[in-house]
Design a protein around this motif. Structure first.
Motif, PDB file in Angstrom:
ATOM      1  N   PRO A   1     -89.135 -23.317 -12.242  1.00  0.00           N
ATOM      2  CA  PRO A   1     -90.135 -22.400 -11.685  1.00  0.00           C
ATOM      3  C   PRO A   1     -89.621 -21.719 -10.414  1.00  0.00           C
ATOM      4  O   PRO A   1     -88.826 -22.305  -9.653  1.00  0.00           O
ATOM      5  N   ALA A   2     -90.082 -20.518 -10.162  1.00  0.00           N
ATOM      6  CA  ALA A   2     -89.744 -19.819  -8.919  1.00  0.00           C
ATOM      7  C   ALA A   2     -90.176 -20.646  -7.715  1.00  0.00           C
ATOM      8  O   ALA A   2     -89.499 -20.658  -6.681  1.00  0.00           O
ATOM      9  N   ALA A   3     -91.296 -21.354  -7.842  1.00  0.00           N
ATOM     10  CA  ALA A   3     -91.785 -22.174  -6.731  1.00  0.00           C
ATOM     11  C   ALA A   3     -90.774 -23.237  -6.339  1.00  0.00           C
ATOM     12  O   ALA A   3     -90.570 -23.523  -5.153  1.00  0.00           O
ATOM     13  N   THR A   4     -90.105 -23.839  -7.329  1.00  0.00           N
ATOM     14  CA  THR A   4     -89.120 -24.873  -7.042  1.00  0.00           C
ATOM     15  C   THR A   4     -87.869 -24.282  -6.418  1.00  0.00           C
ATOM     16  O   THR A   4     -87.297 -24.848  -5.482  1.00  0.00           O
ATOM     17  N   LEU A   5     -87.420 -23.128  -6.922  1.00  0.00           N
ATOM     18  CA  LEU A   5     -86.250 -22.466  -6.334  1.00  0.00           C
ATOM     19  C   LEU A   5     -86.512 -22.115  -4.872  1.00  0.00           C
ATOM     20  O   LEU A   5     -85.642 -22.293  -4.006  1.00  0.00           O
ATOM     21  N   ALA A   6     -87.712 -21.626  -4.580  1.00  0.00           N
ATOM     22  CA  ALA A   6     -88.046 -21.282  -3.198  1.00  0.00           C
ATOM     23  C   ALA A   6     -88.112 -22.531  -2.328  1.00  0.00           C
ATOM     24  O   ALA A   6     -87.694 -22.518  -1.159  1.00  0.00           O
ATOM     25  N   GLN A   7     -88.621 -23.612  -2.875  1.00  0.00           N
ATOM     26  CA  GLN A   7     -88.701 -24.843  -2.103  1.00  0.00           C
ATOM     27  C   GLN A   7     -87.303 -25.357  -1.761  1.00  0.00           C
ATOM     28  O   GLN A   7     -87.066 -25.866  -0.660  1.00  0.00           O
ATOM     29  N   LEU A   8     -86.364 -25.220  -2.701  1.00  0.00           N
ATOM     30  CA  LEU A   8     -84.970 -25.580  -2.422  1.00  0.00           C
ATOM     31  C   LEU A   8     -84.408 -24.742  -1.280  1.00  0.00           C
ATOM     32  O   LEU A   8     -83.759 -25.265  -0.362  1.00  0.00           O
ATOM     33  N   LEU A   9     -84.648 -23.444  -1.328  1.00  0.00           N
ATOM     34  CA  LEU A   9     -84.117 -22.554  -0.298  1.00  0.00           C
ATOM     35  C   LEU A   9     -84.781 -22.787   1.045  1.00  0.00           C
ATOM     36  O   LEU A   9     -84.155 -22.607   2.098  1.00  0.00           O
ATOM     37  N   GLU A  10     -86.022 -23.207   1.028  1.00  0.00           N
ATOM     38  CA  GLU A  10     -86.714 -23.468   2.286  1.00  0.00           C
ATOM     39  C   GLU A  10     -86.048 -24.589   3.074  1.00  0.00           C
ATOM     40  O   GLU A  10     -86.095 -24.612   4.305  1.00  0.00           O
ATOM     41  N   LEU A  11     -85.410 -25.519   2.367  1.00  0.00           N
ATOM     42  CA  LEU A  11     -84.691 -26.598   3.053  1.00  0.00           C
ATOM     43  C   LEU A  11     -83.637 -26.039   4.005  1.00  0.00           C
ATOM     44  O   LEU A  11     -83.336 -26.645   5.041  1.00  0.00           O
ATOM     45  N   LEU A  12     -83.075 -24.878   3.663  1.00  0.00           N
ATOM     46  CA  LEU A  12     -82.001 -24.298   4.467  1.00  0.00           C
ATOM     47  C   LEU A  12     -82.486 -23.802   5.815  1.00  0.00           C
ATOM     48  O   LEU A  12     -81.677 -23.561   6.720  1.00  0.00           O
ATOM     49  N   THR A  13     -83.777 -23.659   5.987  1.00  0.00           N
ATOM     50  CA  THR A  13     -84.319 -23.184   7.257  1.00  0.00           C
ATOM     51  C   THR A  13     -84.650 -24.332   8.204  1.00  0.00           C
ATOM     52  O   THR A  13     -85.084 -24.096   9.330  1.00  0.00           O
ATOM     53  N   GLU A  14     -84.453 -25.568   7.741  1.00  0.00           N
ATOM     54  CA  GLU A  14     -84.809 -26.728   8.542  1.00  0.00           C
ATOM     55  C   GLU A  14     -83.590 -27.276   9.272  1.00  0.00           C
ATOM     56  O   GLU A  14     -82.556 -27.566   8.667  1.00  0.00           O
ATOM     57  N   ASP A  15     -83.711 -27.444  10.564  1.00  0.00           N
ATOM     58  CA  ASP A  15     -82.593 -27.908  11.382  1.00  0.00           C
ATOM     59  C   ASP A  15     -82.058 -29.252  10.919  1.00  0.00           C
ATOM     60  O   ASP A  15     -80.857 -29.521  10.995  1.00  0.00           O
ATOM     61  N   ARG A  16     -82.942 -30.118  10.421  1.00  0.00           N
ATOM     62  CA  ARG A  16     -82.514 -31.474  10.046  1.00  0.00           C
ATOM     63  C   ARG A  16     -81.544 -31.475   8.869  1.00  0.00           C
ATOM     64  O   ARG A  16     -80.841 -32.455   8.639  1.00  0.00           O
TER      65      ARG A  16
END
Length: 470
Positions: A357-372
């Motif tokens: 799903p597009a929702a899952t792909l976006a959730q994966l990419l959102e990880l890249l915005t997290e400093d941790r």
């Protein structure tokens, strides 16, 4: 980002929907999440010491001292669900996307989502929980798992050993091994032979690190060897041939012979033995660099090799099944990524049976915005093609972001492309004028327009998210 009072949100992620996995939020303008989960060591650090971390339900992340973010899956959204946000810019973007996603070039089977990574909200959603063929967007999952299990500094080793009159070139899963690297291995090996008074030798290859190549579910043998080569542990210069191992061995034998050592007979296969003497070795660049290359050029062969090396990293079989099992485990258990409607059968996204799903792909990419996660996953962000970047899959040579509506986004959008017959995807990130992260994913299946026209329409959606096409 500055460290101010934290506000912890306990909401859960609904695919296509309203909230995502638990995050620790920070107050203040432009402030990111607090560092809650340190990622100082690869997930596989404990798993490699003994039996597989997948045995008896063990979690490789927990074995390495990490805990996964809490996660609960919500009810999938079935239609367009645009959350109300203050600020006319986001509202206008959502309204524009509502209209532009209906572009006839995209067909009727299209999904998409836009996340505000800073506020942890979904700005726009169009059937985002619908699972479609992701094409090469599946490489985002492969890269995430490989970096997490092996670590960004992991290197792949190619060796030469000698025994019973035979030099054996031993593959170690290095898809970046070059002709120059092979020549250096040959020079070192020949120097050792001559020092030992040997003037003739046989040459064999050992690619036993991976089992005999098979087709993934959703593949056909028409893929071989141009779209993807049969997956083996040894290759030189990325040659797309049926037997990359023997091809590398033949090149190695010629290099050995060119330095005055007679090579007897044809190149064969032979498994290295513990009694064989190491005579040369080459280590690749760090995995972070390999991932960047894979994503920039959407290299199918690197993706499939990394899938197998990731499986081996936690003691699973170096197969499609072993690799995808690890990918699912890492995404779900370590990062809390939703696997609802998620189905993969390979590492490259070539399988026509893959569904994400597009929702899952976006959730994966959102990880890249997290400093941790910056240390572990930073090379994914670095490897995402930039709109208009020559030499990448978003470069002008591919006709990307050259439409009047999308040209404004050149240099402003980073995204992974995906193209199969009947499936085109574009998932990535961009920043608003105020510096806020916008994460997006758009996937279409079955559109009948020319692929170049479909891509122009998708580039326009990305430009809409950026805000330059208002």
């Amino acid at each position: 980002m500055s460290d101010t009072a934290a506000e912890t949100h306990m909401t859960t992620y609904a695919p296509g929907g309203r909230r995502r996995h638990r995050k620790t939020k920070q107050g203040g303008t432009g402030v990111r999440r607090a560092v809650v989960l340190a990622m100082a060591v690869p997930v596989a650090s404990a798993a490699l010491a003994g039996t597989s971390a997948f045995a008896a339900g063990n979690d490789p992340a927990a074995a390495a001292g990490h805990s996964a973010p809490d996660h609960a899956e919500g009810t999938p959204a079935t239609g367009t669900d645009t959350n109300t946000r203050t600020g006319t810019g986001d509202q206008q973007m959502a309204a524009n996307l509502d209209a532009r996603v209906l572009d006839q070039r995209l067909g009727s089977d299209v999904s998409g989502v836009v996340l505000d990574a800073d506020s942890d909200s979904t700005l726009w959603d169009h059937h985002a929980s619908t699972a479609l063929m992701p094409a090469s967007n599946a490489k985002l999952a492969t890269a995430t798992a490989a970096l997490t299990v092996l670590g960004p500094q992991h290197r792949f080793t190619t060796k030469v050993v000698y025994g019973d009159g035979t030099l054996k070139l031993v593959g170690g899963g290095d898809r970046t091994l070059s002709g120059d690297d092979l020549a250096e291995l040959a020079r070192t090996a020949v120097a050792g032979l001559k020092k030992a008074g040997l003037s003739s030798v046989k040459v064999a290859v050992d690619d036993s690190l991976f089992p005999e190549p098979t087709l993934a579910a959703g593949w056909n043998d028409g893929y071989y060897p141009d779209t993807v080569a049969p997956v083996r542990a040894l290759v030189v210069d990325g040659h797309g041939v049926q037997d990359t191992s023997v091809d590398a061995g033949q090149a190695f034998a010629k290099l050995v012979a060119a330095q005055g050592v007679t090579v007897d007979g044809d190149v064969t296969r032979a498994t290295a033995r513990r009694t064989d003497v190491p005579v040369a070795r080459h280590t690749s660049g760090p995995l972070a660099d390999v991932v960047e290359k894979m994503l920039k050029t959407s290299d199918n062969n690197i993706a499939e090799t990394l899938l197998r090396m990731t499986a081996l990293g936690v003691g699973r079989p170096a197969t499609f099944e072993g690799g995808t099992e690890v990918v699912r485990h890492v995404l779900s258990r370590h990062y809390g990524v939703s696997l609802e409607n998620f189905e993969i059968h390979d590492g490259s996204g070539l399988s026509r049976a893959d569904r994400i799903p597009a929702a899952t792909l976006a959730q994966l990419l959102e990880l890249l915005t997290e400093d941790r996660y910056a240390h572990t996953l930073g090379s994914i962000l670095e490897g995402l093609p930039v709109a208009g970047e020559a030499g990448s899959t978003l470069g002008p040579e591919w006709g990307r972001f050259d439409d009047p509506h999308s040209q404004c986004a050149v240099g402003k959008v980073q995204a992974k492309t995906g193209t199969l017959t009947g499936a085109i995807a574009l998932s990535g990130l961009t920043r608003t004028e105020s510096g806020e992260w916008r994460v997006f994913s758009f996937v279409e299946n079955g559109a009948t327009a020319a692929p170049s026209d479909i891509k122009d329409a998708m580039d326009g959606l990305a430009a809409t998210v950026n805000g330059c096409w208002a």
